[in-house]
Design a protein around this motif. Structure first.
Motif, PDB file in Angstrom:
ATOM      1  N   SER A 240       0.853  -1.193   0.000  1.00  0.00           N
ATOM      2  CA  SER A 240       0.000   0.000   0.000  1.00  0.00           C
ATOM      3  C   SER A 240       0.885   1.238   0.000  1.00  0.00           C
ATOM      4  O   SER A 240       2.013   1.217   0.491  1.00  0.00           O
ATOM      5  CB  SER A 240      -0.948  -0.006   1.197  1.00  0.00           C
ATOM      6  N   TRP A 241       0.344   2.288  -0.573  1.00  0.00           N
ATOM      7  CA  TRP A 241       1.058   3.555  -0.675  1.00  0.00           C
ATOM      8  C   TRP A 241       0.847   4.338   0.604  1.00  0.00           C
ATOM      9  O   TRP A 241      -0.280   4.551   1.056  1.00  0.00           O
ATOM     10  CB  TRP A 241       0.560   4.348  -1.868  1.00  0.00           C
ATOM     11  N   ASP A 242       1.939   4.788   1.226  1.00  0.00           N
ATOM     12  CA  ASP A 242       1.889   5.639   2.414  1.00  0.00           C
ATOM     13  C   ASP A 242       2.131   7.065   1.951  1.00  0.00           C
ATOM     14  O   ASP A 242       3.272   7.457   1.696  1.00  0.00           O
ATOM     15  CB  ASP A 242       2.941   5.184   3.420  1.00  0.00           C
ATOM     16  N   GLN A 243       1.055   7.818   1.810  1.00  0.00           N
ATOM     17  CA  GLN A 243       1.130   9.182   1.290  1.00  0.00           C
ATOM     18  C   GLN A 243       2.025  10.066   2.151  1.00  0.00           C
ATOM     19  O   GLN A 243       2.826  10.844   1.632  1.00  0.00           O
ATOM     20  CB  GLN A 243      -0.285   9.786   1.211  1.00  0.00           C
ATOM     21  N   GLU A 244       1.889   9.939   3.458  1.00  0.00           N
ATOM     22  CA  GLU A 244       2.649  10.786   4.377  1.00  0.00           C
ATOM     23  C   GLU A 244       4.157  10.550   4.260  1.00  0.00           C
ATOM     24  O   GLU A 244       4.948  11.489   4.245  1.00  0.00           O
ATOM     25  CB  GLU A 244       2.189  10.525   5.812  1.00  0.00           C
TER      26      GLU A 244
ATOM     27  N   HIS B 178       4.376  -6.329   2.590  1.00  0.00           N
ATOM     28  CA  HIS B 178       4.740  -7.484   3.403  1.00  0.00           C
ATOM     29  C   HIS B 178       4.231  -8.760   2.748  1.00  0.00           C
ATOM     30  O   HIS B 178       3.301  -8.736   1.952  1.00  0.00           O
ATOM     31  CB  HIS B 178       4.185  -7.358   4.824  1.00  0.00           C
ATOM     32  N   CYS B 179       4.882  -9.825   3.096  1.00  0.00           N
ATOM     33  CA  CYS B 179       4.478 -11.150   2.641  1.00  0.00           C
ATOM     34  C   CYS B 179       4.611 -12.078   3.843  1.00  0.00           C
ATOM     35  O   CYS B 179       5.727 -12.358   4.285  1.00  0.00           O
ATOM     36  CB  CYS B 179       5.345 -11.635   1.488  1.00  0.00           C
TER      37      CYS B 179
ATOM     38  N   ASP C 274       3.957 -15.212   4.090  1.00  0.00           N
ATOM     39  CA  ASP C 274       4.444 -16.555   3.774  1.00  0.00           C
ATOM     40  C   ASP C 274       5.958 -16.675   3.863  1.00  0.00           C
ATOM     41  O   ASP C 274       6.483 -17.769   4.051  1.00  0.00           O
ATOM     42  CB  ASP C 274       4.000 -16.970   2.369  1.00  0.00           C
ATOM     43  N   ILE C 275       6.675 -15.556   3.707  1.00  0.00           N
ATOM     44  CA  ILE C 275       8.137 -15.659   3.630  1.00  0.00           C
ATOM     45  C   ILE C 275       8.786 -15.707   5.019  1.00  0.00           C
ATOM     46  O   ILE C 275       9.607 -16.595   5.193  1.00  0.00           O
ATOM     47  CB  ILE C 275       8.714 -14.519   2.758  1.00  0.00           C
ATOM     48  N   PRO C 276       8.584 -14.949   5.992  1.00  0.00           N
ATOM     49  CA  PRO C 276       7.974 -13.654   6.158  1.00  0.00           C
ATOM     50  C   PRO C 276       8.967 -12.526   5.851  1.00  0.00           C
ATOM     51  O   PRO C 276      10.150 -12.651   6.143  1.00  0.00           O
ATOM     52  CB  PRO C 276       7.590 -13.636   7.629  1.00  0.00           C
ATOM     53  N   ALA C 277       8.438 -11.460   5.258  1.00  0.00           N
ATOM     54  CA  ALA C 277       9.288 -10.320   4.920  1.00  0.00           C
ATOM     55  C   ALA C 277       8.434  -9.066   4.856  1.00  0.00           C
ATOM     56  O   ALA C 277       7.252  -9.124   4.533  1.00  0.00           O
ATOM     57  CB  ALA C 277       9.966 -10.547   3.579  1.00  0.00           C
ATOM     58  N   ALA C 278       9.061  -7.931   5.156  1.00  0.00           N
ATOM     59  CA  ALA C 278       8.396  -6.634   5.069  1.00  0.00           C
ATOM     60  C   ALA C 278       9.434  -5.591   4.698  1.00  0.00           C
ATOM     61  O   ALA C 278      10.598  -5.690   5.098  1.00  0.00           O
ATOM     62  CB  ALA C 278       7.722  -6.271   6.382  1.00  0.00           C
ATOM     63  N   ALA C 279       9.007  -4.597   3.916  1.00  0.00           N
ATOM     64  CA  ALA C 279       9.942  -3.553   3.489  1.00  0.00           C
ATOM     65  C   ALA C 279       9.167  -2.319   3.047  1.00  0.00           C
ATOM     66  O   ALA C 279       7.960  -2.372   2.813  1.00  0.00           O
ATOM     67  CB  ALA C 279      10.806  -4.058   2.341  1.00  0.00           C
TER      68      ALA C 279
ATOM     69  N   LEU D  80       9.442  -4.479  -4.739  1.00  0.00           N
ATOM     70  CA  LEU D  80       9.501  -5.853  -5.236  1.00  0.00           C
ATOM     71  C   LEU D  80      10.935  -6.380  -5.200  1.00  0.00           C
ATOM     72  O   LEU D  80      11.179  -7.528  -4.799  1.00  0.00           O
ATOM     73  CB  LEU D  80       8.927  -5.937  -6.651  1.00  0.00           C
ATOM     74  N   GLN D  81      11.891  -5.561  -5.578  1.00  0.00           N
ATOM     75  CA  GLN D  81      13.300  -5.966  -5.557  1.00  0.00           C
ATOM     76  C   GLN D  81      13.756  -6.284  -4.135  1.00  0.00           C
ATOM     77  O   GLN D  81      14.397  -7.314  -3.898  1.00  0.00           O
ATOM     78  CB  GLN D  81      14.183  -4.870  -6.160  1.00  0.00           C
ATOM     79  N   LYS D  82      13.409  -5.417  -3.183  1.00  0.00           N
ATOM     80  CA  LYS D  82      13.804  -5.648  -1.792  1.00  0.00           C
ATOM     81  C   LYS D  82      13.216  -6.951  -1.253  1.00  0.00           C
ATOM     82  O   LYS D  82      13.914  -7.749  -0.638  1.00  0.00           O
ATOM     83  CB  LYS D  82      13.344  -4.484  -0.901  1.00  0.00           C
ATOM     84  N   ILE D  83      11.917  -7.140  -1.485  1.00  0.00           N
ATOM     85  CA  ILE D  83      11.282  -8.337  -0.943  1.00  0.00           C
ATOM     86  C   ILE D  83      11.749  -9.584  -1.687  1.00  0.00           C
ATOM     87  O   ILE D  83      11.863 -10.662  -1.099  1.00  0.00           O
ATOM     88  CB  ILE D  83       9.749  -8.178  -0.906  1.00  0.00           C
TER      89      ILE D  83
END
Length: 78
Positions: free
Chosen positions: A12-16, A23-24, A26-31, A40-43
């Motif tokens: 999701s886009w964080d406007q602020e 996040h995913c 299943d992996i687990p990962a967040a960025a 997408l590259q980071k995750i």
């Protein structure tokens, strides 16, 4: 070739903050990243690093990531 395994990244886009947050579980990962491509590259990198520990039965070459993005609609400018 192994059967493809698809994990979904919820973003999701964080406007602020002017970043995409994703996040995913299943992996687990967040960025966070300024563009969806960078997110997408980071995750992707995280997924490949974490895959052996979290999903040892999945071959890296069979991993596919799908990104589902949410952003508020913007009115057209004239």
């Amino acid at each position: 070739m192994s059967r493809p395994v698809i994990f979904t990244i919820s973003a999701s886009w964080d406007q602020e903050a002017s970043v995409w947050s994703g996040h995913c579980d299943d992996i687990p990962a967040a960025a966070d990243a300024p563009t969806s491509d960078e997110l997408l590259q980071k995750i992707s990198e995280m997924a490949l690093d974490l895959l052996p520990d979290n999903h040892p039965d999945i071959a890296p070459e069979s991993l596919y990531l799908q990104i589902t993005a949410l952003r508020e609609a913007e009115p057209a400018t004239s």
